[in-house]
Design an enzyme around this catalytic site. Structure first.
Site, mmCIF file in Angstrom:
data_model
loop_
_atom_site.group_PDB
_atom_site.id
_atom_site.type_symbol
_atom_site.label_atom_id
_atom_site.label_comp_id
_atom_site.label_asym_id
_atom_site.label_seq_id
_atom_site.Cartn_x
_atom_site.Cartn_y
_atom_site.Cartn_z
ATOM 1 C CG ASN A 4 -0.252 0.057 2.493
ATOM 2 O OD1 ASN A 4 1.078 0.216 2.685
ATOM 3 N ND2 ASN A 4 -1.034 0.143 3.607
ATOM 4 C CB SER A 16 10.968 -9.462 14.927
ATOM 5 O OG SER A 16 11.931 -8.898 16.030
ATOM 6 C CE LYS A 34 6.709 -8.219 12.612
ATOM 7 N NZ LYS A 34 6.329 -8.627 11.492
ATOM 8 C CE1 TYR A 90 7.157 -5.014 14.080
ATOM 9 C CE2 TYR A 90 8.890 -5.341 15.790
ATOM 10 C CZ TYR A 90 8.234 -5.408 14.576
ATOM 11 O OH TYR A 90 8.999 -5.994 13.750
HETATM 12 P P1 NAD Z 1 9.329 -1.489 5.583
HETATM 13 O O1 NAD Z 1 8.254 -0.828 6.384
HETATM 14 O O2 NAD Z 1 10.387 -1.015 4.511
HETATM 15 O O3 NAD Z 1 8.395 -2.607 4.617
HETATM 16 C C1 NAD Z 1 7.372 -2.833 4.924
HETATM 17 C C2 NAD Z 1 6.343 -2.554 3.509
HETATM 18 O O4 NAD Z 1 4.905 -3.003 3.748
HETATM 19 C C3 NAD Z 1 6.073 -1.165 3.294
HETATM 20 O O5 NAD Z 1 6.837 -1.006 1.940
HETATM 21 C C4 NAD Z 1 4.844 -0.844 3.508
HETATM 22 O O6 NAD Z 1 4.544 0.308 2.432
HETATM 23 C C5 NAD Z 1 4.196 -2.230 3.600
HETATM 24 N N1 NAD Z 1 2.643 -2.132 4.338
HETATM 25 C C6 NAD Z 1 2.887 -1.775 5.597
HETATM 26 N N2 NAD Z 1 1.470 -1.829 5.879
HETATM 27 C C7 NAD Z 1 0.752 -2.569 4.728
HETATM 28 C C8 NAD Z 1 -0.607 -2.847 4.513
HETATM 29 N N3 NAD Z 1 -1.458 -2.850 5.459
HETATM 30 N N4 NAD Z 1 -0.835 -3.299 3.430
HETATM 31 C C9 NAD Z 1 0.052 -3.310 2.339
HETATM 32 N N5 NAD Z 1 1.445 -2.977 2.621
HETATM 33 C C10 NAD Z 1 1.684 -2.474 3.758
HETATM 34 O O7 NAD Z 1 9.770 -2.654 6.711
HETATM 35 P P2 NAD Z 1 10.954 -3.873 6.497
HETATM 36 O O8 NAD Z 1 12.089 -3.395 7.484
HETATM 37 O O9 NAD Z 1 11.287 -4.318 4.915
HETATM 38 O O10 NAD Z 1 10.257 -4.940 7.324
HETATM 39 C C11 NAD Z 1 9.716 -6.165 6.683
HETATM 40 C C12 NAD Z 1 8.921 -6.963 7.652
HETATM 41 O O11 NAD Z 1 10.074 -7.398 8.348
HETATM 42 C C13 NAD Z 1 7.969 -6.151 8.641
HETATM 43 O O12 NAD Z 1 7.002 -7.043 8.887
HETATM 44 C C14 NAD Z 1 8.865 -6.096 9.987
HETATM 45 O O13 NAD Z 1 8.153 -5.936 11.091
HETATM 46 C C15 NAD Z 1 9.544 -7.114 10.042
HETATM 47 N N6 NAD Z 1 10.989 -7.297 10.572
HETATM 48 C C16 NAD Z 1 11.665 -6.119 10.237
HETATM 49 C C17 NAD Z 1 12.810 -5.971 11.052
HETATM 50 C C18 NAD Z 1 13.607 -4.594 10.722
HETATM 51 O O14 NAD Z 1 14.616 -4.423 11.453
HETATM 52 N N7 NAD Z 1 13.799 -4.179 9.495
HETATM 53 C C19 NAD Z 1 13.514 -6.938 12.101
HETATM 54 C C20 NAD Z 1 12.482 -7.889 12.359
HETATM 55 C C21 NAD Z 1 11.295 -8.013 11.555
HETATM 56 N N1 UFG Z 2 20.713 2.674 19.208
HETATM 57 C C1 UFG Z 2 21.400 3.762 19.614
HETATM 58 N N2 UFG Z 2 21.128 4.959 19.042
HETATM 59 C C2 UFG Z 2 20.139 5.103 18.227
HETATM 60 C C3 UFG Z 2 19.609 3.919 17.529
HETATM 61 C C4 UFG Z 2 19.644 2.708 18.171
HETATM 62 O O1 UFG Z 2 22.475 3.820 20.474
HETATM 63 O O2 UFG Z 2 19.992 6.100 17.672
HETATM 64 C C5 UFG Z 2 21.106 1.440 19.880
HETATM 65 C C6 UFG Z 2 20.000 0.755 20.761
HETATM 66 O O3 UFG Z 2 19.922 1.061 21.902
HETATM 67 C C7 UFG Z 2 20.516 -0.719 20.439
HETATM 68 C C8 UFG Z 2 21.004 -0.792 19.122
HETATM 69 O O4 UFG Z 2 21.436 0.455 18.902
HETATM 70 O O5 UFG Z 2 21.311 -1.047 21.476
HETATM 71 C C9 UFG Z 2 20.113 -1.355 17.874
HETATM 72 O O6 UFG Z 2 18.721 -0.670 17.953
HETATM 73 P P1 UFG Z 2 17.972 -0.603 16.689
HETATM 74 O O7 UFG Z 2 17.021 0.489 17.007
HETATM 75 O O8 UFG Z 2 18.540 -0.602 15.347
HETATM 76 O O9 UFG Z 2 17.619 -2.127 16.736
HETATM 77 P P2 UFG Z 2 16.708 -2.824 17.907
HETATM 78 O O10 UFG Z 2 17.530 -4.210 18.258
HETATM 79 O O11 UFG Z 2 16.051 -2.010 18.987
HETATM 80 O O12 UFG Z 2 15.397 -3.317 17.199
HETATM 81 C C10 UFG Z 2 15.357 -4.038 15.875
HETATM 82 C C11 UFG Z 2 14.061 -3.485 15.142
HETATM 83 C C12 UFG Z 2 12.972 -4.007 15.839
HETATM 84 C C13 UFG Z 2 13.175 -5.644 15.732
HETATM 85 C C14 UFG Z 2 14.634 -5.983 16.384
HETATM 86 C C15 UFG Z 2 14.914 -7.317 16.328
HETATM 87 O O13 UFG Z 2 13.834 -2.020 15.236
HETATM 88 O O14 UFG Z 2 11.801 -4.037 14.803
HETATM 89 O O15 UFG Z 2 15.601 -5.384 15.790
HETATM 90 O O16 UFG Z 2 14.872 -7.957 14.948
HETATM 91 F F1 UFG Z 2 12.358 -6.085 16.461
#
Ligand code: NAD
Ligand code: UFG
Length: 345
Positions: A32, A124, A153, A149
């Protein structure tokens, strides 16, 4: 295989689309655009040399999903779509339950209507909460998350486990990502969040390029070697390749499986800063701040199940991750300022 990627225009979905197209799969992106840009489909096409189908749609639109799954004869779904900002989920929990949970239910109902049996879900490491032991294996207990969040998951994982019991012909793989960073080496796709980044790497990259003045390091009093938080960072291309392997696995397996995708070692915030300084040749100014609410001290995984089950192992190291993130930041800041040359050179 004909594969639908919900959220396929986002950070992880776009890199996975490239890997799947290059492997010869037919790819349909369903998004979306709430957190992505329509231009991503052209960039994927430029890298992969083949154009995926893009359908602008919401996962809560069950009718459009049914129409898409059936008209495209989809055989498997990779479900990336979701909202992912931890802090925002605390402020707007209903948005997260609606988008992530109700959206997933709508998708699973559409898949059931169309007889699509294979699903890879973006889970995650957050499902483990504060680890009782390290490294984390898939048999470690999942715990009540500290934010909405994380709860979505875990709830989706649990829902999928129930669905797999009810229908033994389903094949469901929950991939528990650790901390995905980096970008495609072309610099055409990567992570460029709107507004001020929440995550470490995009923040560091913007400080290096001068888009932000300094980094805030949240906490230096953790029980870690240098006191700063430790995470298992994984290159997004390794993660993307993990999805291709999971898809192969799902094509011959049955039931519900959870698999960690990480490198199996942790880096502290200060180690990441130093690696990024090396990759960029730039100094990263930073300030020590109190701990961020809800953060854990350290997590890293045991990735051996992914090796055994999927035949997958991460191959890129922290220097590769920082190099590719920096390359993307340089190109992206040049694209955004419409300049011919990047400010990062
Ligand atoms: P992202 O936000 O870049 O990608 C998510 C995509 O989903 C976006 O393009 C957004 O437009 C789309 N979207 C959101 N809601 C929607 C809906 N209702 N219908 C259709 N499209 C929708 O995020 P990402 O980093 O690519 O993460 C992808 C998945 O992996 C997510 O489910 C996220 O929770 C999970 N995840 C991400 C991380 C991370 O650190 N990036 C870590 C663990 C899990
Ligand atoms: N951190 C800083 N400064 C910043 C951002 C982060 O010091 O500006 C530190 C955080 O305290 C942490 C580390 O960097 O110690 C990593 O932080 P991130 O925010 O990059 O990542 P997290 O581990 O908190 O969380 C990420 C995603 C979550 C996911 C999780 C595990 O944001 O969605 O990894 O996959 F659930």
């Amino acid at each position: 295989m004909r594969v639908l990627l919900t959220g396929g225009m986002g950070f992880i979905g776009s890199h996975t689309a490239v890997v799947l197209l290059e492997a010869g799969h037919e790819v349909v992106l369903y998004d979306n655009l709430s957190n992505s840009d329509a231009a991503v489909v052209d960039r994927i096409t430029e890298i992969a040399g083949r154009r995926p189908v893009f359908i602008e749609g919401d996962i809560r639109d069950e009718n459009l999903l049914v129409e898409t799954l059936s008209s495209r004869a989809i055989e498997a779904v990779i479900h990336f779509a979701g909202l992912k900002a931890v802090g925002e989920s605390v402020e707007k929990p209903l948005d997260y339950y609606d988008n992530n949970l109700a959206g997933s239910i709508s998708l699973f109902k559409a898949m059931r209507s169309c007889g699509v049996k294979k699903l890879i879900f973006s889970s995650s490491s957050t499902v483990y909460g504060e680890p009782a032991q390290l490294p984390l294996t898939e048999s470690c207990p999942t715990r009540k998350a500290t934010n909405p969040y994380g709860r979505t998951k875990l709830q989706i994982e649990e829902m999928l486990s129930d669905l797999a019991v009810a229908d033994p012909s389903l094949s469901i793989v929950c991939l528990r990502y650790f901390n995905p960073i980096g970008a495609h080496p072309s610099g055409l796709i990567g992570e460029d969040p709107n507004g001020i980044p929440n995550n470490l790497l995009p923040y560091v990259a913007r400080v290096a390029s001068g888009r932000l003045p300094e980094l805030h390091v949240y906490g230096n009093d953790y029980a870690t070697p240098d006191g700063t938080g430790v995470r298992d960072y994984i290159h997004v291309m390794d993660l993307a390749e993990g999805h291709a392997k999971a898809l192969e696995y799902a094509s011959h397996s049955r039931g519900w499986t959870a698999v960690n995708l990480g490198c199996g070692r942790g880096y502290s915030v200060l180690e990441v800063i130093h690696a990024f300084e090396k990759a960029s040749g730039r100094k990263i100014p930073y300030r020590l701040e109190p701990r961020r609410n809800g953060d854990i001290a350290a997590n890293w995984c045991d990735p051996s199940l992914a090796a055994r089950l999927l035949g997958w192992k991460a191959s890129r190291n922290i220097d590769d991750m920082c190099r590719d993130a920096w390359n993307f930041e340089c190109r992206q800041s040049a694209r955004q300022s419409h300049s011919e040359t990047s400010c990062c050179k």
